[in-house]
Enzyme design. Structure first.
Site, PDB file in Angstrom:
ATOM      1  N   ARG A  63      -3.261   5.499   1.650  1.00 33.14           N
ATOM      2  CA  ARG A  63      -1.951   5.016   1.221  1.00 33.14           C
ATOM      3  C   ARG A  63      -1.194   4.296   2.335  1.00 33.14           C
ATOM      4  NH1 ARG A  63       2.752   9.007   0.242  1.00 33.14           N
ATOM      5  NH2 ARG A  63       1.039  10.494   0.306  1.00 33.14           N
ATOM      6  N   PHE A  94       1.281 -11.875  41.903  1.00 35.31           N
ATOM      7  CA  PHE A  94      -0.009 -11.185  41.792  1.00 35.31           C
ATOM      8  C   PHE A  94       0.117  -9.803  41.163  1.00 35.31           C
ATOM      9  CE2 PHE A  94       1.625 -10.822  46.212  1.00 35.31           C
ATOM     10  CZ  PHE A  94       2.097  -9.516  46.135  1.00 35.31           C
ATOM     11  N   GLU A 131       1.659  -2.194  49.965  1.00 39.07           N
ATOM     12  CA  GLU A 131       1.541  -2.344  48.505  1.00 39.07           C
ATOM     13  C   GLU A 131       1.827  -0.974  47.899  1.00 39.07           C
ATOM     14  OE1 GLU A 131      -2.437  -3.771  48.508  1.00 39.07           O
ATOM     15  OE2 GLU A 131      -1.883  -5.586  49.603  1.00 39.07           O
ATOM     16  N   HIS A 158     -12.851  -8.204  51.870  1.00 37.54           N
ATOM     17  CA  HIS A 158     -12.257  -7.773  50.605  1.00 37.54           C
ATOM     18  C   HIS A 158     -13.290  -7.632  49.487  1.00 37.54           C
ATOM     19  CE1 HIS A 158      -8.625  -8.434  52.762  1.00 37.54           C
ATOM     20  NE2 HIS A 158      -7.824  -8.441  51.719  1.00 37.54           N
ATOM     21  N   ASN A 216      -6.744 -13.920  45.420  1.00 39.89           N
ATOM     22  CA  ASN A 216      -5.449 -13.370  45.019  1.00 39.89           C
ATOM     23  C   ASN A 216      -5.145 -13.826  43.600  1.00 39.89           C
ATOM     24  OD1 ASN A 216      -2.351 -12.982  45.166  1.00 39.89           O
ATOM     25  ND2 ASN A 216      -3.110 -12.160  47.101  1.00 39.89           N
ATOM     26  N   TYR A 270       2.548 -17.049  55.985  1.00 42.69           N
ATOM     27  CA  TYR A 270       1.694 -15.949  55.535  1.00 42.69           C
ATOM     28  C   TYR A 270       0.425 -16.468  54.864  1.00 42.69           C
ATOM     29  CZ  TYR A 270      -0.211 -12.035  52.973  1.00 42.69           C
ATOM     30  OH  TYR A 270      -1.063 -11.092  52.485  1.00 42.69           O
ATOM     31  N   TYR A 290      -2.812   9.879   3.286  1.00 42.00           N
ATOM     32  CA  TYR A 290      -2.236   8.836   4.130  1.00 42.00           C
ATOM     33  C   TYR A 290      -3.272   7.826   4.613  1.00 42.00           C
ATOM     34  CZ  TYR A 290       2.127  11.536   4.624  1.00 42.00           C
ATOM     35  OH  TYR A 290       3.298  12.191   4.396  1.00 42.00           O
TER      36      TYR A 290
END
Length: 509
Positions: free
Chosen positions: A283, A329, A414, A83, A195, A53, A280
């Site tokens: 405090r 990834f 994905e 990409h 990646n 791959y 608050y």
């Protein structure tokens, strides 16, 4: 600032902080043999002829498509160009420099299969100050930060744009001016470079470093507000916090007590104060700010681990000549860390805004209405408090966790994504908002203390107040308020306020 020597796999958080703040970066040369062996392993794997791959196959849903040896270089170039599909404004230069350093340290661990000359080019770009123009949008934080890292990688092959010496230039021109040569990517290299989680991690680390500065500054402004309101330091007694046992809470109480030590304002009303308990926002500062410190430290631990890891795919193991596909990834750890940082930033600003609101209300503070000597004729701090409220509300909306969202991508290959890039990218804007709130609190608290003259606060807080007064005089009558706010914001953002207070307050790491 001392240069940072990156030792892949063991870079401390302080060094990543220094890179973000602008330190020069070089790579430990001891990693060179491992990088070379990793590249050699890719060659041996290819020689076996089996499909692997990302080396001789397509990507994502196209992983079943086998690529011939004659097209392997084209395959890597194509993945980078296709990409590089980000959008939006360019990411800040400090964030992208940090992203580049993170990628450099990852590749140099010798598990990514890139050649030494490719690592050297990325290092040289950092050393010579070439910063790729990387659009801020386009990553879902799943199969790595693909689009942002592709924009970075594209500049290494002479495509895209680079910020260099104050100019935005075509990548090829910037490389030429810096006496660098673009590269042709070898097998696995394009995928290895684009990646990984480095974009998300860089943004998250940037948010963490700004949150740390905000946290420490808020201790100073919070202590000064307590003085302005003549609040009690009894809630900061260490016996209270020791019983609850939270480290952050104990440290914050100790810091607030130290900031107020020696205050004549506090001493003046130890026996005359009719109030039994403060609101608050005064405090409970140790409980709120201590909890923020604890989760910032938890986020810091996660991000330091991530920054020193390898998160591309597949990973190369030269010892056995294997390329193993996995899911490093996926940026879920970064997404969770970013969400924690967002909540901390939001709460730091939220409790600070409540202190501003308390100070401008005469019924709560005992001070003149809206902190002006002549209310009615003057509006004083009326609208700055509104601005603080607007900034806090915006941060509340942004603090919704990004990590609970997911949207399938790549034809459902994905099918679960982290949204780490979304979660991390919002942090700098949230930090800017919180800085605006603290700047207003600094102005309001100093104005409140002015009303107690001739009594003075502690030496530490008076030093902080003097630093402000060097830039912004006491507000006697209404004037253009915006420049005062900008001056106060700069004191916080630059660290000058912390330096004036001794800079010994607890930090994230």
């Amino acid at each position: 600032m001392n240069p940072v020597l990156l030792t892949p796999g063991s870079v401390p958080l302080a060094d990543w902080r220094a890179v973000y703040r602008g330190a020069a970066v070089t790579l430990d040369p001891a990693c060179a043999p491992r990088v070379a062996e990793s590249a050699a392993a890719v060659a041996r794997i290819l020689a076996k002829g089996a499909p692997v791959y990302g080396i001789n196959t397509g990507f994502g849903k196209l992983a079943s498509v086998r690529i011939g040896d004659e097209d392997l270089a084209t395959l890597q170039r194509n993945i980078v160009l296709s990409h590089a599909a980000g959008t939006g404004a360019p990411s800040p230069v400090p964030v992208i420099r940090l992203m580049m350093a993170l990628k450099l340290a990852s590749l140099a661990q010798g598990a990514s299969g890139v050649r030494p000359e490719t690592v050297a080019l990325l290092e040289a770009m950092l050393v010579k100050g070439l910063t790729p123009v990387v659009p801020c949008q386009g990553s879902v934080g799943a199969s790595g930060d693909l689009a942002p890292l592709s924009h970075m990688t594209a500049t290494m092959i002479g495509v895209g744009e680079i910020f260099y010496e104050g100019e935005r230039l075509p990548a090829a021109e910037a490389l030429h001016r810096a006496a660098l040569t673009s590269t042709q990517l070898g097998p696995k290299e394009g995928l290895a470079l684009l990646n990984g989680t480095q974009f998300s991690t860089a943004n998250a680390l940037a948010g963490l470093f700004e949150a740390e500065l905000l946290f420490r500054s808020a201790l100073v402004t919070g202590a000064l507000s307590t003085e302005a309101a003549k609040g009690s330091d009894t809630p900061f007694d260490p016996r209270i916090h020791t019983l609850r046992r939270h480290r952050g809470q104990i440290e914050v109480a100790d810091a607030l007590r130290g900031l107020m030590t020696g205050s004549a304002i506090r001493a003046s009303h130890l026996e005359n104060d009719a109030r039994v308990q403060d609101p608050y926002c005064l405090r409970c500062q140790p409980q709120v700010m201590g909890a923020a410190l604890d989760i910032l430290r938890q986020a810091a631990t996660t991000l330091e681990i991530e920054a020193n890891g390898v998160s591309d795919n597949p990973l190369i193991f030269p010892e056995t000549d294997e390329a193993l596909s996995g899911g490093n990834f996926h940026a879920e750890p970064v997404a969770f860390a970013a969400d924690m940082i967002a909540m901390a930033i939001c709460e730091i600003g939220s409790i600070a805004e409540r202190r501003i609101a308390m100070l401008v209300d005469p019924a709560l503070s005992g001070l003149p209405a809206f902190l002006t000597p002549r209310p009615g004729l003057n509006s004083g701090f009326m609208i700055p408090q509104v601005t603080a409220a607007a900034l806090v509300s915006e941060n509340k909306q942004r603090a919704y966790p990004a990590s609970v969202d997911s949207i399938p991508t790549s034809a459902n290959q994905e099918d679960h994504v982290s949204m780490a890039a979304h979660g991390a990218r919002r942090l700098l804007d949230m930090a800017d908002n919180a800085t605006g709130v603290l700047g207003i609190e600094l102005l309001a608290a100093a104005q409140g203390v002015d009303f107690h003259a001739p009594l003075a606060s502690s030496a530490t807080l008076e030093s902080a107040r003097a630093t402000l007064r060097d830039k912004v005089p006491t507000l006697e009558d209404d004037r253009h308020f915006h420049p005062d706010m900008e001056a106060a914001n700069l004191l916080i953002r630059s660290g000058a306020l912390l330096a004036s207070a001794g800079d010994s307050l607890p930090g994230v790491a």
